[in-house]
Design a protein around this motif. Sequence first.
Motif, PDB file in Angstrom:
ATOM      1  N   ARG A 164     -28.167 -10.188 -43.180  1.00 29.11           N
ATOM      2  CA  ARG A 164     -28.392  -9.187 -42.126  1.00 29.11           C
ATOM      3  C   ARG A 164     -27.744  -9.272 -40.813  1.00 29.11           C
ATOM      4  O   ARG A 164     -27.329  -7.945 -40.405  1.00 29.11           O
ATOM      5  N   HIS A 165     -27.444 -10.225 -40.326  1.00 26.96           N
ATOM      6  CA  HIS A 165     -26.704 -10.427 -39.207  1.00 26.96           C
ATOM      7  C   HIS A 165     -25.366  -9.798 -39.395  1.00 26.96           C
ATOM      8  O   HIS A 165     -24.839  -9.238 -38.643  1.00 26.96           O
TER       9      HIS A 165
ATOM     10  N   GLN B 289     -24.198  -8.008 -41.693  1.00 30.34           N
ATOM     11  CA  GLN B 289     -24.263  -6.462 -41.830  1.00 30.34           C
ATOM     12  C   GLN B 289     -24.246  -5.616 -40.653  1.00 30.34           C
ATOM     13  O   GLN B 289     -23.709  -4.612 -40.510  1.00 30.34           O
ATOM     14  N   GLN B 290     -25.169  -6.330 -39.714  1.00 28.48           N
ATOM     15  CA  GLN B 290     -25.198  -5.526 -38.334  1.00 28.48           C
ATOM     16  C   GLN B 290     -24.128  -5.406 -37.588  1.00 28.48           C
ATOM     17  O   GLN B 290     -23.519  -4.748 -36.880  1.00 28.48           O
TER      18      GLN B 290
ATOM     19  N   ARG C 181     -31.151 -13.840 -43.424  1.00 29.05           N
ATOM     20  CA  ARG C 181     -31.013 -13.397 -41.949  1.00 29.05           C
ATOM     21  C   ARG C 181     -29.468 -13.668 -41.643  1.00 29.05           C
ATOM     22  O   ARG C 181     -28.963 -12.674 -40.826  1.00 29.05           O
TER      23      ARG C 181
END
Length: 153
Positions: free
Chosen positions: A111-112, A114-115, A108
């Motif tokens: 992903r955060h 990367q966003q 998580r």
Amino acid sequence: MEHLNTLFSTAKVDAESFTALLDQEHKALVDRDMPALELLLAEKAPLVTSLAQHDRAIITYCQQVGIQPGESLEHHLATTQTAELLNTYHAFKDALQRCKTANERNARLIRHSQQATGQLLDLLRNQGESSQNIYDSQGLSSRSGTPRNLTKV
């Protein structure tokens, strides 16, 4: 039975070691410490291999006794083996769950990150929603539509 007890004990130790590395990885991710992440990746590789070997050994045992891994294995151990072996299996399952939870937490976070990085790159490329119509590629546009020099903004 001794083979299974050793298998579950060894797998538990490996899962706990992997969880400890995942905790270190979390700290390195938060700190954005790329050299530490590279070292942790190298440390994690042998444990991944070892955990995969344990998985194959458990699956092989299940196939030999004609059951499915998971709840069928737990039921089989509860009905045909000793309480000690069942306790070792439960300790292994608990360690594996902690490992899974730590891995999902890190996924998580990745992903955060990367966003957030993607959004920042979009802003820099003038492609993000909040930056649309502020500047064109020469820095000459404003929201009102009247061109202005980048130095006057």
